[in-house]
Each structure stands twice: as structure tokens, then as C-alpha cells.
Design an enzyme around this catalytic site. Structure first.
Site, PDB file in Angstrom:
ATOM      1  N   ARG A   9       0.835  -1.207   0.000  1.00  0.00           N
ATOM      2  CA  ARG A   9       0.000   0.000   0.000  1.00  0.00           C
ATOM      3  C   ARG A   9       0.872   1.261   0.000  1.00  0.00           C
ATOM      4  NH1 ARG A   9      -4.509  -0.159   4.210  1.00  0.00           N
ATOM      5  NH2 ARG A   9      -5.600  -1.198   2.531  1.00  0.00           N
ATOM      6  N   GLU A  34       6.181  27.899 -22.565  1.00  0.00           N
ATOM      7  CA  GLU A  34       5.268  28.089 -23.699  1.00  0.00           C
ATOM      8  C   GLU A  34       4.330  29.258 -23.420  1.00  0.00           C
ATOM      9  OE1 GLU A  34       4.234  27.612 -27.371  1.00  0.00           O
ATOM     10  OE2 GLU A  34       5.661  26.205 -26.489  1.00  0.00           O
ATOM     11  N   GLU A  75      -2.128  21.375 -26.525  1.00  0.00           N
ATOM     12  CA  GLU A  75      -0.993  22.288 -26.407  1.00  0.00           C
ATOM     13  C   GLU A  75       0.174  21.631 -25.667  1.00  0.00           C
ATOM     14  OE1 GLU A  75       1.056  25.270 -27.643  1.00  0.00           O
ATOM     15  OE2 GLU A  75      -1.062  25.105 -28.165  1.00  0.00           O
ATOM     16  N   GLU A  82       7.424  19.135 -29.914  1.00  0.00           N
ATOM     17  CA  GLU A  82       8.416  20.113 -30.372  1.00  0.00           C
ATOM     18  C   GLU A  82       9.728  19.975 -29.601  1.00  0.00           C
ATOM     19  OE1 GLU A  82       6.718  24.023 -30.213  1.00  0.00           O
ATOM     20  OE2 GLU A  82       5.616  23.734 -32.084  1.00  0.00           O
ATOM     21  N   LYS A 100       7.107  19.781 -36.679  1.00  0.00           N
ATOM     22  CA  LYS A 100       6.738  20.881 -35.793  1.00  0.00           C
ATOM     23  C   LYS A 100       5.607  21.723 -36.382  1.00  0.00           C
ATOM     24  CE  LYS A 100      10.184  22.791 -33.414  1.00  0.00           C
ATOM     25  NZ  LYS A 100      11.479  23.402 -33.086  1.00  0.00           N
ATOM     26  N   ASP A 101       5.631  21.931 -37.699  1.00  0.00           N
ATOM     27  CA  ASP A 101       4.573  22.703 -38.355  1.00  0.00           C
ATOM     28  C   ASP A 101       3.230  21.972 -38.281  1.00  0.00           C
ATOM     29  OD1 ASP A 101       6.398  24.660 -38.964  1.00  0.00           O
ATOM     30  OD2 ASP A 101       6.540  24.157 -41.103  1.00  0.00           O
TER      31      ASP A 101
END
Length: 136
Positions: A9, A34, A75, A82, A100-101
Site C-alpha cells: 500500500r 510556452e 498544447e 516540439e 513541428k509545423d
């Protein structure tokens, strides 16, 4: 040095605690690195305040909360992909740029859909609320 023995536990509690600590660290890091997340956070606070003011119903709140979760999830995923691509690709690489794009495109599409959903949910009760204020 004697090795500590933990009950099953206790081990589960430690693992669970570590997962939450690691997740909290990830949230902190993402918000720190970010800037888009800060914009989303401000928009989320406004959306919640507006929802309280116009007294959204339970179904609308459910959709708003789900939309916020998906938006933030996208996001966070975009940010981590990224960072992973940057880790693997030390110099300019056209394939890394494409990855990344495409991730950025997914985030933008998701953001646009969140705005559309918000208009669909907020606009009718907002118009009603403003009409009440003007009429009284």
C-alpha cells in the site's frame, strides 16, 4: 545501510504521489516555456467568469470543461513533441520542421474549434443577459 521495507500500500501511495509530482512539474515547465499557454490560461479564466455571470447550464459547463481539457492537452502534446524533435535534431532539418509545423497546425485548428464552440455556447445566453440589462 539497511534497505527500507515498504508495504504494498505504501509503494502504491509513493508511486501515485510521484506521478502527481511529475505531472505538476510538467505543467509548471510547460507554462514557463510556452507563452501560448499563458494566453490560454487568461482566456480560460475569462471563459469561466463569463460562464458564471451568464449562468451556464450543466451541459454547457460540461462542454466548456471538456473543450478546455482538450485544448490544454493538445498544447501540452504539441509542446512535448516540439521539445522531442529539438532533442533529436541538432541542426536545421526539413523533416523536423514539417513535424513541428504539423503539430502547430493541430494546435491552431483545436484553438479555432474551441473559439467556435465558445461562441455557440456563450453567445445566446450572453445576448439574453445583455438584453435583460438594457431592458431593465
Amino acid at each position: 545501510m539497511a534497505k527500507k521495507k515498504f508495504s504494498k500500500r505504501a509503494k502504491v501511495r509513493i508511486r501515485l504521489k510521484n506521478k502527481f509530482v511529475n505531472a505538476a512539474r510538467g505543467v509548471y515547465t510547460a507554462f514557463k516555456e510556452e507563452s501560448t499557454l499563458i494566453v490560454y490560461l487568461i482566456a480560460i479564466i475569462i471563459a469561466i467568469a463569463l460562464g458564471i455571470w451568464i449562468k451556464l447550464d450543466l451541459l454547457s459547463w460540461s462542454i466548456i470543461i471538456l473543450t478546455i481539457g482538450v485544448l490544454l492537452g493538445f498544447e501540452f502534446l504539441n509542446t512535448s513533441i516540439e521539445n522531442f524533435v529539438d532533442l533529436l535534431s541538432f541542426e536545421y532539418n526539413i523533416k523536423a520542421k514539417k513535424i513541428k509545423d504539423i503539430c502547430a497546425a493541430a494546435s491552431i485548428i483545436n484553438s479555432i474549434l474551441a473559439v467556435v464552440i465558445s461562441f455557440l455556447i456563450y453567445l445566446p445566453p450572453l445576448i439574453d443577459r445583455i438584453s435583460e440589462m438594457i431592458g431593465n
